[in-house]
Write a protein that holds these residues in place. Sequence first.
Motif, PDB file in Angstrom:
ATOM      1  N   LEU A  88     -34.509  -1.372  56.701  1.00  0.00           N
ATOM      2  CA  LEU A  88     -35.072  -2.646  56.269  1.00  0.00           C
ATOM      3  C   LEU A  88     -34.911  -3.713  57.345  1.00  0.00           C
ATOM      4  CD1 LEU A  88     -33.805  -2.559  52.586  1.00  0.00           C
ATOM      5  CD2 LEU A  88     -36.178  -2.322  53.342  1.00  0.00           C
TER       6      LEU A  88
ATOM      7  N   ARG B  96     -35.057  -9.846  58.192  1.00  0.00           N
ATOM      8  CA  ARG B  96     -34.833 -10.118  56.779  1.00  0.00           C
ATOM      9  C   ARG B  96     -34.536 -11.596  56.535  1.00  0.00           C
ATOM     10  NH1 ARG B  96     -37.035  -7.068  53.908  1.00  0.00           N
ATOM     11  NH2 ARG B  96     -36.013  -5.271  54.822  1.00  0.00           N
TER      12      ARG B  96
ATOM     13  N   TRP C 291     -37.702  -7.368  48.969  1.00  0.00           N
ATOM     14  CA  TRP C 291     -37.260  -5.971  48.953  1.00  0.00           C
ATOM     15  C   TRP C 291     -38.151  -5.036  48.139  1.00  0.00           C
ATOM     16  CZ3 TRP C 291     -33.506  -9.859  49.269  1.00  0.00           C
ATOM     17  CH2 TRP C 291     -32.659  -9.769  50.382  1.00  0.00           C
TER      18      TRP C 291
ATOM     19  N   GLU D 169     -36.933  -1.699  46.232  1.00  0.00           N
ATOM     20  CA  GLU D 169     -35.613  -1.264  46.712  1.00  0.00           C
ATOM     21  C   GLU D 169     -34.549  -1.644  45.682  1.00  0.00           C
ATOM     22  OE1 GLU D 169     -32.743   0.335  48.170  1.00  0.00           O
ATOM     23  OE2 GLU D 169     -34.520   0.533  49.407  1.00  0.00           O
TER      24      GLU D 169
END
Length: 224
Positions: A92, A155, A181, A184
């Motif tokens: 990520l 992020r 996200w 996730e």
Amino acid sequence: MMRVLLAEDDKRLGKLIEYMLNQNRINVEWIQNGADIYEYAMYSEYDILILDWMMPNVTGIEACRKLRENGYEKAILMLTAKDTIEDRVTGLDAGADDYLVKPFEFEELLARLRALGRRSTQKIQQEILEIGEFTLNRTTKILRKKNQIIQLSPREFQIFDLLAQNLGVVVPRDIILDRIWGLERDITSNNIDSYMKILRKKLQEVDGSIAIRTVRGIGYRLET
């Protein structure tokens, strides 16, 4: 019709994914060499990239990171057998929008593609956002205070961008989880708190005129 680039070196799995996506009216271009990912992604128009982590020559994670570093903005879904929290965070943070662990049900893959497709069709209203003394360039993904650059991870940038687009408005935790996200499920409110703490520290280090406020029980608000 959605157009997808599939990078998968497992011929059996690649053929199956290609067939199933085509059956669901998704146009798929399938490549089996990681060294081809960057050129295909940058010089062709795809809505979503599906990248296998362990590709030959250049891994999916390496290609993902290089694409993001060079300004690639389309959605990226990472496929992998790696299922530890550390692996997921690595994927990520390299710039992947979502992460699917093998083996997976095809219906889940479709659901994740639909979710990514909805997010990717949201048009950027402004390339440059002015927030107090700060300037956020949403194309280069750079946050500045005058001539000083505030370094943000991919992020951190996504979270700050979401708050900046809703300046002065409380953004609920659930919205942050969904927009940043997606599906996730290993990300918790504690993870969000950690990212907010890092962002606040970076803003305070440059003596900023903006602040991230916690609205207890609801979410966060960016204020000038």
